[in-house]
Design an enzyme around this catalytic site. Structure first.
Site, PDB file in Angstrom:
ATOM      1  N   CYS A  17       0.865  -1.186   0.000  1.00  0.00           N
ATOM      2  CA  CYS A  17       0.000   0.000   0.000  1.00  0.00           C
ATOM      3  C   CYS A  17       0.901   1.236   0.000  1.00  0.00           C
ATOM      4  O   CYS A  17       2.132   1.124   0.148  1.00  0.00           O
ATOM      5  CB  CYS A  17      -0.855  -0.004   1.261  1.00  0.00           C
ATOM      6  SG  CYS A  17       0.190   0.030   2.746  1.00  0.00           S
ATOM      7  N   HIS A  80       3.697   1.836  11.641  1.00  0.00           N
ATOM      8  CA  HIS A  80       2.550   1.610  12.544  1.00  0.00           C
ATOM      9  C   HIS A  80       2.307   2.773  13.493  1.00  0.00           C
ATOM     10  O   HIS A  80       1.272   2.827  14.150  1.00  0.00           O
ATOM     11  CB  HIS A  80       2.789   0.348  13.380  1.00  0.00           C
ATOM     12  CG  HIS A  80       3.288  -0.801  12.568  1.00  0.00           C
ATOM     13  ND1 HIS A  80       4.620  -1.118  12.453  1.00  0.00           N
ATOM     14  CD2 HIS A  80       2.630  -1.680  11.800  1.00  0.00           C
ATOM     15  CE1 HIS A  80       4.759  -2.149  11.652  1.00  0.00           C
ATOM     16  NE2 HIS A  80       3.574  -2.519  11.232  1.00  0.00           N
ATOM     17  N   HIS A 130      -1.054  -4.764  19.396  1.00  0.00           N
ATOM     18  CA  HIS A 130      -0.558  -4.439  18.060  1.00  0.00           C
ATOM     19  C   HIS A 130       0.148  -3.078  18.155  1.00  0.00           C
ATOM     20  O   HIS A 130      -0.357  -2.170  18.836  1.00  0.00           O
ATOM     21  CB  HIS A 130      -1.714  -4.383  17.052  1.00  0.00           C
ATOM     22  CG  HIS A 130      -1.228  -4.235  15.636  1.00  0.00           C
ATOM     23  ND1 HIS A 130      -0.873  -3.011  15.113  1.00  0.00           N
ATOM     24  CD2 HIS A 130      -1.007  -5.142  14.659  1.00  0.00           C
ATOM     25  CE1 HIS A 130      -0.461  -3.187  13.854  1.00  0.00           C
ATOM     26  NE2 HIS A 130      -0.530  -4.472  13.561  1.00  0.00           N
ATOM     27  N   GLU A 132       0.292  -0.558  16.277  1.00  0.00           N
ATOM     28  CA  GLU A 132      -0.532   0.612  15.921  1.00  0.00           C
ATOM     29  C   GLU A 132      -1.446   0.993  17.090  1.00  0.00           C
ATOM     30  O   GLU A 132      -1.660   2.184  17.365  1.00  0.00           O
ATOM     31  CB  GLU A 132      -1.368   0.318  14.669  1.00  0.00           C
ATOM     32  CG  GLU A 132      -2.162   1.539  14.243  1.00  0.00           C
ATOM     33  CD  GLU A 132      -3.109   1.283  13.085  1.00  0.00           C
ATOM     34  OE1 GLU A 132      -2.777   0.499  12.170  1.00  0.00           O
ATOM     35  OE2 GLU A 132      -4.205   1.880  13.087  1.00  0.00           O
ATOM     36  N   THR A 171      -6.411   0.825  11.708  1.00  0.00           N
ATOM     37  CA  THR A 171      -6.617   0.984  10.259  1.00  0.00           C
ATOM     38  C   THR A 171      -6.731  -0.342   9.507  1.00  0.00           C
ATOM     39  O   THR A 171      -7.142  -0.354   8.354  1.00  0.00           O
ATOM     40  CB  THR A 171      -5.436   1.761   9.636  1.00  0.00           C
ATOM     41  OG1 THR A 171      -4.234   1.046   9.942  1.00  0.00           O
ATOM     42  CG2 THR A 171      -5.359   3.175  10.143  1.00  0.00           C
ATOM     43  N   SER A 230      -1.201  -7.769  10.600  1.00  0.00           N
ATOM     44  CA  SER A 230      -2.625  -7.781  10.932  1.00  0.00           C
ATOM     45  C   SER A 230      -3.478  -7.863   9.665  1.00  0.00           C
ATOM     46  O   SER A 230      -4.395  -8.676   9.570  1.00  0.00           O
ATOM     47  CB  SER A 230      -2.950  -6.510  11.722  1.00  0.00           C
ATOM     48  OG  SER A 230      -4.318  -6.357  11.869  1.00  0.00           O
TER      49      SER A 230
END
Ligand code: SF4
Length: 314
Positions: A17, A80, A130, A132, A171, A230
């Site tokens: 991405c 992240h 996680h 993030e 996200t 993730s």
């Protein structure tokens, strides 16, 4: 085996991405500008192939800043995002830092901060531990934000009746699972404030929709990506929830379960947002060496998002 035919449906968009492309570019440009070694706090993106290729050009990965031996070298924060105390810590150590947090993660950070300033108590929908989630929770003072992982957490969650409440999300969540959690939150807290624009990012949404689109036609689905990614793990779940009888996460072509492919006519392939396309190519080539392969790419949308790297690295 060589005369067995298998049709491959290549899900698109898949793989890198814009946030991942930017983070990797930041690391490469930093090595070019500052010379090696350059430190990176946490895996820059969750993919072993990417991490190994950056180690090869002189990047040293650490989990915390106190592990940095030569504090005269710069450190890069991963895509992240990091809690607020990390840049503060870097300033205390006098370490130069470059922030590779994805702009779409930074957007959630600012959203949480603004809601907090406006007097809202915040619920973050995400996965415990996680990076993030740690980064987003770390934007606010202790006790200002709570993590909710599923509908059961919503059931047991309590808040003072006169407290204003808002939610933000990680996200890279499953679009479907998150919908159910939000529905449960809205039922319990009808006044809950929603993000202005959804926090699950375009890349996560597109990759999941593309997999969903072809899952029913596939006897098996393979997602190229690492276990700690993730969004790759979510793609495996989406494939199975959308009608594919069996989906697997696979990190390289060396792990193909050939025996399971004996009964497959059609297989689906996608890759997480942190997985480079070379992994898909190697996977397909390995299949070609064993079976007669027919490939069809099924693209649901063209992506053209690009995030700029910080000007000081150009
Ligand atoms: S998956 Fe989404 S939020 Fe994460 S780095 Fe990529 S674009 Fe940014």
């Amino acid at each position: 085996m060589k005369n067995k035919e298998i049709k491959i449906l290549l899900s698109a968009p898949r793989g890198f991405c814009a946030g991942v492309e930017r983070a990797i570019e930041i690391v490469k440009k930093s090595v070019k500008k500052y010379g090696a070694p350059v430190y990176v706090r946490h895996e820059i993106v969750h993919n072993k192939h990417v991490v190994d290729s950056l180690k090869a050009i002189g990047v040293i990965f650490v989990e915390e800043l106190n592990e940095i031996q030569d504090k005269s070298r710069p450190v890069i924060f991963s895509a992240h995002g990091v809690p607020k105390n990390v840049p503060e810590q870097a300033n205390n150590y006098k370490i130069e830092y470059i922030d590779a947090t994805c702009p779409l993660v930074s957007k959630v950070h600012r959203e949480a901060e603004n809601l907090n300033k406006a007097g809202y108590h915040i619920v973050l929908i995400g996965h415990h531990n996680h990076p993030e989630v740690i980064g987003t929770m770390g934007q606010l003072p202790n006790g200002a934000i709570d993590l909710i992982q599923d509908e059961h957490d919503v059931e047991t969650y309590e808040l003072d009746q006169d407290q204003k409440i808002a939610y933000v999300t990680q996200t890279t969540l499953s679009v479907n699972d998150t919908k159910s959690i939000i529905k449960a939150l809205k039922k319990k807290f009808p006044e809950i404030k929603e993000p202005f624009k959804e926090d699950i990012c375009y890349a996560t949404t597109n990759r999941q929709s593309a997999v969903k689109n072809i899952a029913k036609q596939c006897d098996m689905f393979f997602i190229l990506g690492s276990r700690n990614s993730s969004n790759s793990v979510r793609l495996v779940e989406v494939a199975e929830q959308s009608g594919c009888p069996h989906a697997e996460l696979i990190h390289s072509e060396s792990k193909i379960p050939f025996e399971k492919l004996q009964n497959c006519k059609t297989i689906g392939i996608s890759s997480g947002a942190s997985a480079p396309e070379i992994l898909v190519e190697n996977f397909v080539n390995k299949l070609k060496s064993k079976f007669k392969i027919k490939i069809e790419e099924v693209e649901i949308i063209k992506e053209n998002i690009v995030f700029k790297v910080p000007a000081r690295l150009n």
